[in-house]
Design an enzyme around this catalytic site. Structure first.
Site, PDB file in Angstrom:
ATOM      1  N   TYR A   2      46.901-112.986  13.983  1.00 54.66           N
ATOM      2  CA  TYR A   2      46.095-112.200  13.040  1.00 54.66           C
ATOM      3  C   TYR A   2      46.145-110.714  13.416  1.00 54.66           C
ATOM      4  O   TYR A   2      46.364-109.847  12.560  1.00 54.66           O
ATOM      5  CB  TYR A   2      44.664-112.738  13.101  1.00 54.66           C
ATOM      6  CG  TYR A   2      43.677-112.136  12.136  1.00 54.66           C
ATOM      7  CD1 TYR A   2      43.636-112.545  10.804  1.00 54.66           C
ATOM      8  CD2 TYR A   2      42.759-111.186  12.565  1.00 54.66           C
ATOM      9  CE1 TYR A   2      42.700-112.005   9.927  1.00 54.66           C
ATOM     10  CE2 TYR A   2      41.821-110.648  11.705  1.00 54.66           C
ATOM     11  CZ  TYR A   2      41.789-111.065  10.377  1.00 54.66           C
ATOM     12  OH  TYR A   2      40.857-110.534   9.517  1.00 54.66           O
ATOM     13  N   LYS A  44      47.657-107.553  11.283  1.00 58.67           N
ATOM     14  CA  LYS A  44      46.791-106.433  10.888  1.00 58.67           C
ATOM     15  C   LYS A  44      47.307-105.118  11.460  1.00 58.67           C
ATOM     16  O   LYS A  44      47.239-104.079  10.809  1.00 58.67           O
ATOM     17  CB  LYS A  44      45.348-106.698  11.329  1.00 58.67           C
ATOM     18  CG  LYS A  44      44.703-107.919  10.636  1.00 58.67           C
ATOM     19  CD  LYS A  44      44.736-107.811   9.130  1.00 58.67           C
ATOM     20  CE  LYS A  44      43.866-108.859   8.434  1.00 58.67           C
ATOM     21  NZ  LYS A  44      43.952-108.775   6.963  1.00 58.67           N
TER      22      LYS A  44
HETATM   23  P1  NAP Z   1      37.752-115.003   2.563  1.00 55.15           P
HETATM   24  O1  NAP Z   1      36.334-114.965   2.125  1.00 55.15           O
HETATM   25  O2  NAP Z   1      38.230-116.094   3.474  1.00 55.15           O
HETATM   26  O3  NAP Z   1      38.688-114.957   1.245  1.00 55.15           O
HETATM   27  C1  NAP Z   1      40.070-114.945   1.385  1.00 55.15           C
HETATM   28  C2  NAP Z   1      40.691-114.593   0.050  1.00 55.15           C
HETATM   29  O4  NAP Z   1      42.128-114.557   0.200  1.00 55.15           O
HETATM   30  C3  NAP Z   1      40.383-115.616  -1.029  1.00 55.15           C
HETATM   31  O5  NAP Z   1      40.192-114.937  -2.249  1.00 55.15           O
HETATM   32  C4  NAP Z   1      41.661-116.457  -1.069  1.00 55.15           C
HETATM   33  O6  NAP Z   1      41.891-117.061  -2.346  1.00 55.15           O
HETATM   34  C5  NAP Z   1      42.712-115.397  -0.797  1.00 55.15           C
HETATM   35  N1  NAP Z   1      43.980-115.947  -0.308  1.00 55.15           N
HETATM   36  C6  NAP Z   1      44.193-116.739   0.775  1.00 55.15           C
HETATM   37  N2  NAP Z   1      45.508-117.054   0.868  1.00 55.15           N
HETATM   38  C7  NAP Z   1      46.128-116.438  -0.171  1.00 55.15           C
HETATM   39  C8  NAP Z   1      47.470-116.397  -0.635  1.00 55.15           C
HETATM   40  N3  NAP Z   1      48.475-117.040  -0.009  1.00 55.15           N
HETATM   41  N4  NAP Z   1      47.738-115.673  -1.756  1.00 55.15           N
HETATM   42  C9  NAP Z   1      46.751-115.021  -2.407  1.00 55.15           C
HETATM   43  N5  NAP Z   1      45.472-115.026  -2.032  1.00 55.15           N
HETATM   44  C10 NAP Z   1      45.160-115.733  -0.916  1.00 55.15           C
HETATM   45  O7  NAP Z   1      38.173-113.633   3.306  1.00 55.15           O
HETATM   46  P2  NAP Z   1      37.329-112.300   3.612  1.00 55.15           P
HETATM   47  O8  NAP Z   1      36.524-112.522   4.820  1.00 55.15           O
HETATM   48  O9  NAP Z   1      36.724-111.781   2.370  1.00 55.15           O
HETATM   49  O10 NAP Z   1      38.539-111.359   4.064  1.00 55.15           O
HETATM   50  C11 NAP Z   1      39.242-110.524   3.148  1.00 55.15           C
HETATM   51  C12 NAP Z   1      40.200-109.653   3.944  1.00 55.15           C
HETATM   52  O11 NAP Z   1      39.443-108.916   4.912  1.00 55.15           O
HETATM   53  C13 NAP Z   1      41.226-110.455   4.735  1.00 55.15           C
HETATM   54  O12 NAP Z   1      42.456-109.760   4.730  1.00 55.15           O
HETATM   55  C14 NAP Z   1      40.655-110.500   6.130  1.00 55.15           C
HETATM   56  O13 NAP Z   1      41.636-110.650   7.095  1.00 55.15           O
HETATM   57  C15 NAP Z   1      39.981-109.140   6.203  1.00 55.15           C
HETATM   58  N6  NAP Z   1      38.926-109.062   7.206  1.00 55.15           N
HETATM   59  C16 NAP Z   1      37.852-109.899   7.153  1.00 55.15           C
HETATM   60  C17 NAP Z   1      36.868-109.815   8.137  1.00 55.15           C
HETATM   61  C18 NAP Z   1      35.673-110.709   8.160  1.00 55.15           C
HETATM   62  O14 NAP Z   1      34.942-110.686   9.165  1.00 55.15           O
HETATM   63  N7  NAP Z   1      35.390-111.463   7.125  1.00 55.15           N
HETATM   64  C19 NAP Z   1      37.012-108.868   9.176  1.00 55.15           C
HETATM   65  C20 NAP Z   1      38.111-108.036   9.187  1.00 55.15           C
HETATM   66  C21 NAP Z   1      39.061-108.140   8.189  1.00 55.15           C
HETATM   67  P3  NAP Z   1      41.233-118.521  -2.720  1.00 55.15           P
HETATM   68  O15 NAP Z   1      39.749-118.265  -2.830  1.00 55.15           O
HETATM   69  O16 NAP Z   1      41.826-118.877  -4.023  1.00 55.15           O
HETATM   70  O17 NAP Z   1      41.568-119.427  -1.593  1.00 55.15           O
END
Ligand code: NAP
Length: 249
Positions: A155, A159
């Site tokens: 990951y 990133k």
């Molecule tokens: P999340 O709630 O797990 O949602 C993930 C999203 O990505 C969902 O809409 C999912 O679609 C979509 N997705 C997964 N695989 C995919 C693919 N192959 N093609 C297209 N879409 C895909 O994630 P989140 O926490 O909101 O995170 C969003 C971003 O922020 C990510 O890049 C994550 O790495 C980053 N981030 C998150 C955090 C955190 O603490 N949450 C921290 C730092 C960075 P479906 O719903 O259809 O499965």
């Protein structure tokens, strides 16, 4: 109200992407809400936007697959007769594990989704921005990319890769009035962190100077600013939204 531009947000069915889609719609943009498998969740995001007078459409997209990306963008262009001038490469997954036990599959799934996926989405979106002499690109990385994160070598590598990718775009596309910026969230309350053990989540919150997880809306507000006309002189920036976790680095 939706007199603005077309915005494409990948991974917008849930979490940070869903909040970003709503924030962009609230500023008058028509928003393509990308989802991979959770169509119902994406339709709920669209309904929420429509209830407040905005315009949005749910679009299936697998960011790992360039053909799927092309079909998704073409569907949006067909629907609105306009091309996206704002793109938020947000879709992401984690498949955590310590290095000694990390499988090839864990490594490549995360790299394909989080890094190749952003490349596929942004590459498809860029020609229209070049023609329009306007564009806003935001990639969603993570503090893990710059600080490292035990158990998340795949990951963090993806990133960190997004930073070099996005800054290269910022340089390549600046002359066309296209900005490209990276947002680095810290721990945010979404499905991704809900999957962690309670004790681990509490540890994460305690490591943040503000003492809590962030909200998806707090990340979305920063992304929406970077996508705005007002952010026209911000490019190649890494913007942390992390409660102070990475300060001083
Ligand atoms: P999340 O709630 O797990 O949602 C993930 C999203 O990505 C969902 O809409 C999912 O679609 C979509 N997705 C997964 N695989 C995919 C693919 N192959 N093609 C297209 N879409 C895909 O994630 P989140 O926490 O909101 O995170 C969003 C971003 O922020 C990510 O890049 C994550 O790495 C980053 N981030 C998150 C955090 C955190 O603490 N949450 C921290 C730092 C960075 P479906 O719903 O259809 O499965």
């Amino acid at each position: 109200m939706s007199s603005g531009r077309v915005a494409f947000v990948s991974g917008a069915s849930r979490g940070i992407g869903a909040a970003t889609a709503s924030a962009l719609a609230a500023t008058g943009h028509r928003v393509a809400v990308g989802y991979a498998s959770q169509r119902d969740a994406a339709e709920k995001v669209v309904a929420g936007i429509e209830e407040t007078g905005g315009e949005a459409v749910a679009v299936e997209i697998d960011v790992r697959d360039p053909q799927s990306v092309d079909i998704a963008f073409s569907a949006v262009e067909g629907r609105w007769g306009a091309k996206a001038e704002i793109v938020v490469a947000n879709a992401g997954i984690n498949r955590d594990g310590l290095l000694l036990r990390m499988t090839d599959e864990q490594w490549s799934e995360v790299l394909r989704t989080n890094l190749d996926g952003a490349f596929h989405v942004v590459r498809r979106a860029t020609p229209a921005m070049v023609r329009a002499r306007f564009g806003r690109i935001v990639t969603v990385a993570s503090v893990a990319g710059s600080m490292g994160s035990a158990g998340q070598a795949n990951y963090a590598a993806a990133k960190a890769g997004l930073v070099g990718f996005t800054r290269s775009l910022a340089r390549e596309l600046a002359a066309r009035n296209i900005t490209a910026n990276v947002v680095e969230p810290g721990p945010i309350a979404t499905d991704m962190t809900a999957a962690l053990a309670d004790a681990h989540r509490q540890e994460l919150a305690a490591s943040v100077p503000l003492g809590r997880l962030g909200t998806a809306d707090e990340v979305a507000a920063v992304i929406a600013f970077l996508c705005s006309d007002a952010a026209g002189y911000v490019t190649g920036a890494i913007v942390p939204v992390d409660g102070g976790l990475s300060m001083g680095r």
